[in-house]
Design a protein around this motif. Sequence first.
Motif, mmCIF file in Angstrom:
data_model
loop_
_atom_site.group_PDB
_atom_site.id
_atom_site.type_symbol
_atom_site.label_atom_id
_atom_site.label_comp_id
_atom_site.label_asym_id
_atom_site.label_seq_id
_atom_site.Cartn_x
_atom_site.Cartn_y
_atom_site.Cartn_z
ATOM 1 N N ASN A 30 23.085 16.379 29.131
ATOM 2 C CA ASN A 30 23.172 15.135 28.351
ATOM 3 C C ASN A 30 24.603 14.676 28.109
ATOM 4 O O ASN A 30 24.956 14.221 27.018
ATOM 5 C CB ASN A 30 22.451 15.297 27.006
ATOM 6 N N SER B 187 23.646 11.309 30.593
ATOM 7 C CA SER B 187 23.056 10.211 29.837
ATOM 8 C C SER B 187 23.993 9.013 29.960
ATOM 9 O O SER B 187 25.173 9.110 29.600
ATOM 10 C CB SER B 187 22.894 10.606 28.367
ATOM 11 N N LYS C 81 25.711 6.199 28.854
ATOM 12 C CA LYS C 81 26.018 5.688 27.521
ATOM 13 C C LYS C 81 26.330 4.195 27.544
ATOM 14 O O LYS C 81 25.996 3.467 26.615
ATOM 15 C CB LYS C 81 27.220 6.458 26.965
ATOM 16 N N ALA D 175 20.643 9.079 36.004
ATOM 17 C CA ALA D 175 20.156 8.928 34.629
ATOM 18 C C ALA D 175 18.929 9.792 34.362
ATOM 19 O O ALA D 175 18.732 10.282 33.243
ATOM 20 C CB ALA D 175 19.839 7.463 34.349
ATOM 21 N N ASP E 156 27.542 12.216 28.142
ATOM 22 C CA ASP E 156 27.625 10.754 28.133
ATOM 23 C C ASP E 156 28.588 10.262 29.213
ATOM 24 O O ASP E 156 29.740 10.697 29.274
ATOM 25 C CB ASP E 156 28.107 10.263 26.765
#
Length: 341
Positions: free
Chosen positions: A19, A47, A49, A41, A21
């Motif tokens: 995860n 992730s 952002k 993704a 960013d």
Amino acid sequence: MPIAQILLFGFAITNEINNVDIAVLDHSKDATTKEIITKIADSKYFSIKQVIISEAEIKSIFEKGRVKAVLNFEKEFSSKLIKNKQATVQIITDATDPNTANTISNYVNAILQQYQKQLNKDASFVYQIVPETRMVYNSELKSVYMFVPGVMTIILMLVSAMMTSISISREKELGTMEILLVSPLKPFQVIIGKVFPYIFLSIINAVIIVLLSIFIFNMPVQGSLFLLALESILFIISALALGILISTIAATQQSAMMISLMGLMLPVILLSGFIFPISSMPLPLQLISNIIPAKWFIIIIKGIMLKGVGIEYLWKETFILFGMTLLFIAISIKKYKIRLE
């Protein structure tokens, strides 16, 4: 303590990333780039952002510390892949943490290679997606850029907290607590008086550490030395206030030393983001890391020394440290009042 240690070591120590960013700059916006972005993704590692629209935003987004990497897809990505059998993706990573930056680059490369294999599975020509990695703030991936801010934080935190953690508990053991109890001094005056002398000792420690890091380890200071000094003093006062809080709770010097050493060392090392990425930890540990002052100071010191940013980018972390300092002092005064009664 053994239960806390095994849980912290089991969940916090990992070289994997989860995860993380990242931001995406897609100059092409075609079907191929959208498919690659979707695959990235959908992985558990990243992730997305933010989606940015120009290269001018890359510097700003790194300075704000919002993302650890930016994926930059070149213009006409799909058409170049079909026409020239080759297209380029630039992987720009924040290398203030070189281990994480290198891991991010490797993970993105693995996803791109997997997509490339699927693309070439039934193709008559070999299509090649070329990743170009660029490390910002630490192009040579020097580990000292990560260790100096972390070690500085640990030393200031532990030494400052340990110095003040035995101050009031020593008064109890020596029997001089009664003198303070019958004196006209108010609780906040005693607390401030206990903290104040140690500020100068801790500042000397901080100055020595910064000088060693600059002249021995060639650590750059891109930002303001004045701001670095102010932020260091704020963190020192925060650590000293935490030590005083421990001192008001502990009954003996030995118990105060144990709490300040064992109770602070593991959280500072494991949950501050010094060595292991916080985003890869379970959610409960991520939440707990927010109450660790060292986490916010490491962000501040890396921002000043490596990124050269000012207070406009570090105001949130500074405000959190200031709030923690006031909270520690307030609780210490309250605890001291209880003992007066």
